[in-house]
Design an enzyme around this catalytic site. Structure first.
Site, short mmCIF file in Angstrom:
data_model
loop_
_atom_site.label_atom_id
_atom_site.label_comp_id
_atom_site.label_asym_id
_atom_site.label_seq_id
_atom_site.Cartn_x
_atom_site.Cartn_y
_atom_site.Cartn_z
CG ASN A 106 -11.64 -2.53 -0.27
OD1 ASN A 106 -11.05 -2.99 0.71
ND2 ASN A 106 -12.69 -1.76 -0.18
CD GLU A 124 -7.31 -3.35 0.83
OE1 GLU A 124 -6.95 -4.08 -0.12
OE2 GLU A 124 -7.31 -2.12 0.79
CB THR A 159 -2.80 -1.49 -3.58
OG1 THR A 159 -2.31 -0.50 -2.69
CG2 THR A 159 -2.60 -2.86 -2.99
CG ASP A 166 -3.21 -2.37 12.55
OD1 ASP A 166 -2.30 -3.20 12.44
OD2 ASP A 166 -3.30 -1.58 13.51
CG ASP A 193 -9.38 -5.55 13.06
OD1 ASP A 193 -9.63 -5.48 14.27
OD2 ASP A 193 -9.19 -6.62 12.47
N GLY A 194 -9.90 -0.64 12.70
CA GLY A 194 -9.59 0.61 12.00
C GLY A 194 -10.57 0.95 10.89
CG ASN A 220 -1.73 1.27 1.35
OD1 ASN A 220 -1.68 2.13 0.45
ND2 ASN A 220 -2.48 1.40 2.42
N PRO A 221 0.98 1.97 -1.10
CG PRO A 221 0.67 2.98 -3.20
CD PRO A 221 0.22 1.81 -2.36
N1 LIG Z 1 -3.60 2.33 -3.44
C1 LIG Z 1 -4.42 2.68 -2.46
N2 LIG Z 1 -5.05 3.88 -2.50
C2 LIG Z 1 -5.87 4.26 -1.48
N3 LIG Z 1 -6.13 3.50 -0.39
C3 LIG Z 1 -5.51 2.31 -0.30
C4 LIG Z 1 -4.64 1.84 -1.33
N4 LIG Z 1 -4.18 0.62 -0.97
C5 LIG Z 1 -4.76 0.33 0.23
N5 LIG Z 1 -5.55 1.34 0.63
C6 LIG Z 1 -6.34 1.48 1.87
O1 LIG Z 1 -5.64 2.34 2.77
C7 LIG Z 1 -6.12 2.13 4.08
C8 LIG Z 1 -5.04 2.43 5.12
O2 LIG Z 1 -3.95 1.65 4.87
P1 LIG Z 1 -2.97 1.08 5.95
O3 LIG Z 1 -3.62 0.21 6.90
O4 LIG Z 1 -1.84 0.47 5.16
O5 LIG Z 1 -2.38 2.39 6.68
P2 LIG Z 1 -2.82 3.22 7.94
O6 LIG Z 1 -4.28 3.36 8.01
O7 LIG Z 1 -1.98 4.42 7.93
O8 LIG Z 1 -2.32 2.33 9.12
P3 LIG Z 1 -3.08 1.63 10.34
O9 LIG Z 1 -4.18 0.81 9.72
O10 LIG Z 1 -2.00 0.79 10.97
O11 LIG Z 1 -3.61 2.70 11.23
C9 LIG Z 1 -6.57 0.70 4.12
O12 LIG Z 1 -7.87 0.64 4.60
C10 LIG Z 1 -6.50 0.21 2.67
O13 LIG Z 1 -7.71 -0.43 2.29
C1 LIG Z 2 -5.85 11.13 26.64
C2 LIG Z 2 -4.73 10.08 26.79
C3 LIG Z 2 -5.06 8.87 26.05
C4 LIG Z 2 -4.01 7.79 26.07
C5 LIG Z 2 -4.68 6.52 25.65
C6 LIG Z 2 -3.79 5.54 25.01
C7 LIG Z 2 -4.57 4.30 24.65
C8 LIG Z 2 -4.03 3.72 23.42
C9 LIG Z 2 -4.67 2.42 23.09
C10 LIG Z 2 -4.46 2.12 21.65
C11 LIG Z 2 -5.14 0.87 21.26
C12 LIG Z 2 -5.05 0.70 19.78
C13 LIG Z 2 -5.74 -0.55 19.37
C14 LIG Z 2 -5.58 -0.73 17.91
C15 LIG Z 2 -6.57 -0.65 17.07
C16 LIG Z 2 -6.38 -0.86 15.62
O1 LIG Z 2 -7.18 -1.92 15.21
C17 LIG Z 2 -6.80 0.37 14.84
C18 LIG Z 2 -6.36 0.25 13.39
O2 LIG Z 2 -5.04 0.49 13.25
N1 LIG Z 2 -6.20 1.55 15.40
C19 LIG Z 2 -6.92 2.51 15.96
C20 LIG Z 2 -6.16 3.65 16.54
O3 LIG Z 2 -8.13 2.49 15.96
#
Ligand SMILES: Nc1ncnc2c1ncn2[C@@H]1O[C@H](COP(=O)(O)OP(=O)(O)OP(=O)(O)O)[C@@H](O)[C@H]1O
Ligand SMILES: CCCCCCCCCCCCC/C=C/[C@@H](O)[C@H](CO)NC(C)=O
Ligand SMILES: [Ca+2]
Length: 556
Positions: free
Chosen positions: A184, A213, A180, A208, A516-517, A148-149
């Site tokens: 998706n 995906e 990608t 994540d 999961d985000g 994923n760039p």
């Molecule tokens: N080429 C693309 N252009 C736009 N979006 C993309 C592309 N490839 C993947 N994605 C989408 O980008 C979203 C975010 O990607 P990714 O999880 O890699 O990074 P992030 O959100 O910064 O990290 P994290 O999920 O760890 O918080 C994903 O939901 C994925 O579906």
């Molecule tokens: C006001 C101070 C707050 C400090 C609280 C810190 C709590 C951090 C807990 C982080 C848990 C992250 C769990 C991860 C979830 C991932 O599925 C999701 C996708 O990357 N990330 C988020 C941030 O939703």
């Protein structure tokens, strides 16, 4: 058990003549005539075995190649000195690359060069070591890589090209790489097009969301290839055969962090090369017999749902968006009303508060499948033994979190549920009831230190196999507290909510699920854990510190 000796010679290591041996477990060397480890050859490369020799376990050798000593070295791309001393004047040498542990569960690519008196001997060593490596059939040879760039700080492509591809090529792993082009893209390619038979694993470079995906593509493909309908919430899903590798390049990288112990691309690449395998639970989420999504880390309603909803509007900020939205959501201090029903897990898988974290070779995740939760053998156990009793909890909640694994990440090194297990067939359900802003802050801050975030009267935590959530506004009339009805019951219900949130409007009666985000489209959901549905190229978090021996010395 004594290992059979495969090869033994006198070779020089770092200017010192050594007795070098190879058996099926390890490559070892010690200075000739040296009975103590104190004068071991040059700098220490690996740990010492029981006989005081330095050694590298065969299963952690990445590659071996002949070294050209009379010109620029081929090792690590650096220039090396031409040998000066008599022992090193041998022009023939081979270099062994191996896994070296550094701090905080990070792995590096270490190297040791062994010098030989003649080329035949050198080639004999190279061949003997390669033969041992070829016996390690768990190692992948061909991988399908999705990059994923745009994940995290948009460094995915560079991280792969500069840090990961050279390691794969050194380990003779061939790859097909897809960068990608849209969200998706990877999921749909895996679902319908990818020729999966050609590969030993799938690798995602991203965060994540990108991992999500990949699992959606792979799980859906596995079910459709086997004629299983994932829309049916009580269907037994078929485990995916291909392992998945994660090269972290996202904003949170919580799945990588919680399965490897770090979010370091080189470490993840090395776990792929050595062919690690870590089974993992997956939750399926349904809304009225319609499949919505799979989740492996956090399913969060209330606080984490609202943080995500707000942060999606700030994607351009990169990883900092979570901090800004976190503070904003905390200040809004919204709570939500609803009902959770859940099926508790059996006692043999422990509890969320037992302080027994999931580590490499975890005893709970290794329980025989018949003793685990949600396993495929479950149908063979009698219904009364397995079904358990559903429990019901109603209330006003600041957060409802379901953690299928610890969710450890750099922001919270022990995670949302520090003792949750990667592969036990359960999810830890954390209910944070309405409390003061100050108490909620104390609870949140404990995610960042060693104190127990569950040790508050407004926090409840359960280990469960399934759960359902219904927001209050979706409960049927019979479920609603009829005492509140006044002929225009619905209107009265909304006006009560708005009185409790003077600064808001009616849309605040429900939050969204952070899955999961990703944001889920429904608030009322049914969740079920599928034990060990997928496998990662990982081994869980290693218990021992850098200075402890990773293997029983008797085996070397
Ligand atoms: N080429 C693309 N252009 C736009 N979006 C993309 C592309 N490839 C993947 N994605 C989408 O980008 C979203 C975010 O990607 P990714 O999880 O890699 O990074 P992030 O959100 O910064 O990290 P994290 O999920 O760890 O918080 C994903 O939901 C994925 O579906
Ligand atoms: C006001 C101070 C707050 C400090 C609280 C810190 C709590 C951090 C807990 C982080 C848990 C992250 C769990 C991860 C979830 C991932 O599925 C999701 C996708 O990357 N990330 C988020 C941030 O939703
Ligand atoms: Ca689990």
């Amino acid at each position: 058990m004594e290992q059979k000796l495969l090869l033994s010679s006198q070779l020089s290591v770092h200017n010192t003549l050594c007795e070098v041996t190879l058996n099926s477990a390890a490559l070892s060397w010690r200075p000739r005539g040296d009975n103590t480890h104190k004068r071991a050859a040059g700098r220490r490369y690996g740990p010492l075995n029981a006989a005081g020799s330095q050694y590298v376990p065969v299963c952690e050798i990445i590659s071996v190649q002949e070294t050209e000593e009379d010109c620029a070295s081929t090792g690590v791309g650096k220039w090396q000195k031409v040998p000066q001393t008599p022992v090193e004047s041998n022009q023939h040498a081979f270099t062994v690359s191996y896994v070296e542990r550094t701090q905080k569960h990070r792995w590096r690519c270490g190297e040791v060069t062994l010098h030989c008196t003649d080329r035949t001997l050198c080639l004999q060593w190279v061949q003997a070591i390669r033969e041992q490596l070829s016996l390690l059939t768990i190692r992948p040879k061909r991988l399908l890589v999705y990059i994923n760039p745009y994940g995290g700080k948009h460094h995915g492509k560079r991280i792969y090209e500069q840090k990961v591809a050279p390691i794969f090529s050194r380990a003779s792993i061939s790859t097909d790489v897809i960068v990608t082009e849209w969200a998706n893209h990877a999921r749909d390619h895996l679902k319908t097009e990818a020729e999966l038979k050609k590969y030993d694993g799938v690798v995602c470079v991203g965060g994540d969301g990108m991992f999500s995906e990949i699992i959606h593509g792979l799980i859906s493909r596995t079910q459709s290839d086997s004629g299983v309908d994932q829309n049916l919430s009580d269907e037994t899903l078929i485990p995916c055969s291909l392992r998945i590798g994660i090269i972290p390049a996202g904003s949170t990288d919580c799945i990588c962090y919680a399965t490897v112990g770090s979010n370091d691309p080189v470490t993840s690449a090395l776990h792929i090369v050595v062919g690690d395998s870590q089974p993992m639970d997956v939750c399926s989420i349904h809304h009225n017999n319609t499949f919505l999504r799979y989740s492996v880390s956090l399913l969060g309603y209330g606080f984490y749902g609202d943080v995500l909803t707000d942060s999606e509007r700030k994607r351009w900020m990169g990883p900092a968006r979570y901090d800004i939205s976190g503070v904003k959501t905390f200040m809004s201090h919204r709570y939500y009303e609803g009902t959770i029903t859940f099926l508790p897990a059996d006692e043999n898988v422990g509890t969320p508060r037992d302080k027994l974290p999931c580590r490499t070779g975890c005893n709970i995740c290794s329980l025989p499948s018949a003793d685990k939760q949600g396993s495929r053998d479950e149908e063979s156990v009698s219904d009364t033994d397995r079904k358990g009793v559903w429990q019901v909890i109603r209330g006003k909640f600041l957060a409802i979190n379901a953690a299928c694994m610890s969710c450890a990440c750099p922001r919270s090194p022990k995670g949302l549920s520090p003792s949750a297990h990667l592969a036990d067939g359960t999810v830890d359900l954390i209910l944070v009831r309405r409390c003061s802003r100050f108490d909620f802050l104390r609870h949140l801050l404990r995610h960042t230190n060693k104190d127990d975030q569950f040790d508050y009267p407004f926090v409840e935590v359960y280990r469960v196999r399934q759960f359902h959530f219904t927001p209050r506004y979706e409960e049927t009339n019979s479920e609603l507290d009829l005492r509140e009805a006044d002929g225009s019951g619905r209107k009265r219900f909304f006006s009560r909510i708005c009185r409790e949130h003077p600064a808001c409007n009616c849309s605040l009666v429900h939050s969204s699920w952070n899955c999961d985000g990703e944001i889920l489209p429904h608030a009322a959901i049914q969740v079920r854990v599928h034990c060990q549905l997928i496998k990662l190229f990982a081994r869980g978090i290693e218990e021992h510190s850098v200075f402890e021996e990773p293997y029983p010395l008797s085996a070397i």
